[in-house]
Scaffold this active site. Structure first.
Site, PDB file in Angstrom:
ATOM      1  N   LYS A 182      -3.112  -0.808   0.788  1.00 38.68           N
ATOM      2  CA  LYS A 182      -3.185  -2.107   0.126  1.00 38.68           C
ATOM      3  C   LYS A 182      -2.843  -3.305   1.006  1.00 38.68           C
ATOM      4  O   LYS A 182      -1.815  -3.326   1.673  1.00 38.68           O
ATOM      5  CB  LYS A 182      -2.219  -2.110  -1.051  1.00 38.68           C
ATOM      6  CG  LYS A 182      -2.705  -1.290  -2.228  1.00 38.68           C
ATOM      7  CD  LYS A 182      -1.781  -1.531  -3.371  1.00 38.68           C
ATOM      8  CE  LYS A 182      -2.261  -0.928  -4.661  1.00 38.68           C
ATOM      9  NZ  LYS A 182      -1.132  -0.950  -5.617  1.00 38.68           N
ATOM     10  N   GLY A 360       9.230   1.526   5.664  1.00 37.66           N
ATOM     11  CA  GLY A 360       9.484   0.279   4.942  1.00 37.66           C
ATOM     12  C   GLY A 360      10.426  -0.631   5.704  1.00 37.66           C
ATOM     13  O   GLY A 360      10.215  -1.850   5.781  1.00 37.66           O
TER      14      GLY A 360
HETATM   15  C1  3PG Z   1      12.431   5.825   2.968  1.00 37.52           C
HETATM   16  O1  3PG Z   1      12.166   7.015   3.024  1.00 37.52           O
HETATM   17  O2  3PG Z   1      11.575   4.943   2.934  1.00 37.52           O
HETATM   18  C2  3PG Z   1      13.880   5.430   3.022  1.00 37.52           C
HETATM   19  O3  3PG Z   1      14.711   6.555   3.027  1.00 37.52           O
HETATM   20  C3  3PG Z   1      14.199   4.515   1.854  1.00 37.52           C
HETATM   21  O4  3PG Z   1      13.923   5.178   0.657  1.00 37.52           O
HETATM   22  P1  3PG Z   1      13.480   4.326  -0.618  1.00 37.52           P
HETATM   23  O5  3PG Z   1      12.141   3.740  -0.277  1.00 37.52           O
HETATM   24  O6  3PG Z   1      13.454   5.291  -1.755  1.00 37.52           O
HETATM   25  O7  3PG Z   1      14.516   3.246  -0.797  1.00 37.52           O
END
Ligand code: 3PG
Ligand code: MG
Length: 389
Positions: A182, A360
């Site tokens: 996306k 992320g």
């Molecule tokens: C991930 O795997 O992206 C990190 O451990 C953070 O996990 P979350 O996206 O569930 O906060």
């Protein structure tokens, strides 16, 4: 970015430490499929143990259990793997315990002061080595630095140093290759990167919204109509944006994806997609073009697959990019998440200069230039006057 390092902490000898790690590893049927996130912070744990730390309480989240115990996210396999890796490193495993999954308590995601108080009770120092979770303002990340002398562990420090260098002092030319489904998820990162790179290469599901902005037909491909304007703006920015010139598409009614039979006809077209057909990978011409760009540059950042690489009919584009990144003489950085899984699936994970443990987190650091976990460590250093470096 100056973060307090392990050496900046008061002497750990004889002290009790709370260590936040990101052991949120991929699992299938209770078996860890990639233990990178457990292997890397061993260096930090053994450093502390070698300096005589009395006890390390290691804490992590696993999955998204929504604030109550859930057997699907039991840490038992992680605990066993941690013990094995510590023992293999010659560490005194008796001085290390892994606490319960942090997200079994609603206080973790809420940054509840009472939960923070329980985490820091009896602890004298705090080390954050959870780069992959540094974008979450959760109790175990931002809470302990409010009261304990705090430092970045080796994994966190290295991740931040690499991304810092990439963003502020990259060897040029600097190419970013972005994929994934996306545009709306990655708009902030796209806008930040376009200012920094010499070439932005776009593949994956999100290329169709860019192609639509150029007036191409996208058939039944993933398209975000409300993002076409944003893509047009990026395309008009005057920076070099490379889009696929050909595509691998699936016939109307064809099926793909986990648990689905692989049906339908697969063809190369492009860059216009016929009505009803769905683009699911970049085509061979684009794969070759992208690989050339990657092999001829000085710095590469790659995040996001070029297509639905889990389906062998649509894996060629992602494989070509992964192989080009692995073979490139450039300084190569791969964001976590799907691109890390793709590299691992192709057996290329150890062929890049830096494989980030945070998908992320690395994207948010690129977009915003800071993360809650990093700010918390800097504030702790400022408060205690420890020499942040
Ligand atoms: C991930 O795997 O992206 C990190 O451990 C953070 O996990 P979350 O996206 O569930 O906060
Ligand atoms: Mg995530």
């Amino acid at each position: 970015m100056r973060l307090p390092q392990l050496e900046d902490l008061p002497d750990p000898a004889g002290r009790r430490l709370l260590v936040r790690t990101d052991f949120n590893v991929p699992m299938a049927d209770g078996v860890i499929t990639d233990d990178l996130r457990i292997r890397l912070p061993i260096e930090t744990l053994t450093w502390l143990l070698d300096r005589g730390a009395a006890h390390l309480t290691v804490c992590t989240h696993l999955g998204r259990p929504k604030g109550h115990p859930d057997p699907r996210y039991d840490l038992a396999p992680v605990r066993a793997r941690l013990q094995e890796l510590l023992a293999a490193a010659g560490a005194d495993t008796g001085r290390v315990t892994l606490a319960e999954n942090l997200r079994f308590d609603p206080g973790e995601e809420a940054d509840d002061p009472a939960f923070v108080a329980r985490l820091v009770e009896g602890q004298e120092l705090y080390v954050d080595d959870a780069f992959g979770a540094a974008h979450r303002a959760h109790a175990s990340i931002v809470g302990p630095p409010r009261t304990l002398p705090s430092a970045a562990g080796r994994v966190l420090a290295r991740e931040v140093a690499v991304l810092d260098r990439l963003l502020h002092d990259p060897k040029r030319p600097f190419v970013a290759v972005l994929g994934g489904s996306k545009v709306s998820d990655k708009l902030g990162v796209l806008r930040a990167l376009i200012e920094k790179v010499d070439t932005l290469v776009v593949g994956g599901g999100m290329c169709f919204t860019f192609l639509a902005a150029q007036g191409h037909r996208t058939g039944a491909s993933l398209l975000e109509p409300d993002q076409v304007g944003a893509c047009a703006e990026l395309l008009a920015s005057g920076r070099r944006i490379l889009l696929p010139g050909d595509l691998t598409v699936l016939s109307p009614g064809g099926t793909f994806g986990p648990g689905c039979p692989a049906t339908g006809e697969v063809r190369q077209v492009g860059p216009d997609v016929p009505d009803g057909w769905m683009g699911l990978d970049i085509g061979p011409g684009s794969a070759a073009d992208f690989a050339d760009v990657i092999e001829e540059t000085a710095t590469v950042f790659w995040n996001g697959p070029m297509g639905v690489f889990e389906d062998p009919r649509f894996s060629a584009g992602t494989r070509a990019v992964a192989e080009a990144v692995a073979a490139s003489p450039a300084f190569t950085v791969v964001g976590g998440g799907d691109s890390a899984s793709a590299l691992a699936a192709f057996g290329l994970a150890d062929r890049v200069d830096h494989l980030s443990t945070g998908g992320g987190a690395s994207l948010e650091l690129i977009e915003k230039g800071d993360l809650p976990g990093l700010a918390a460590l800097r504030e702790a250093a400022a408060r205690t006057g420890s020499a942040a470096r």
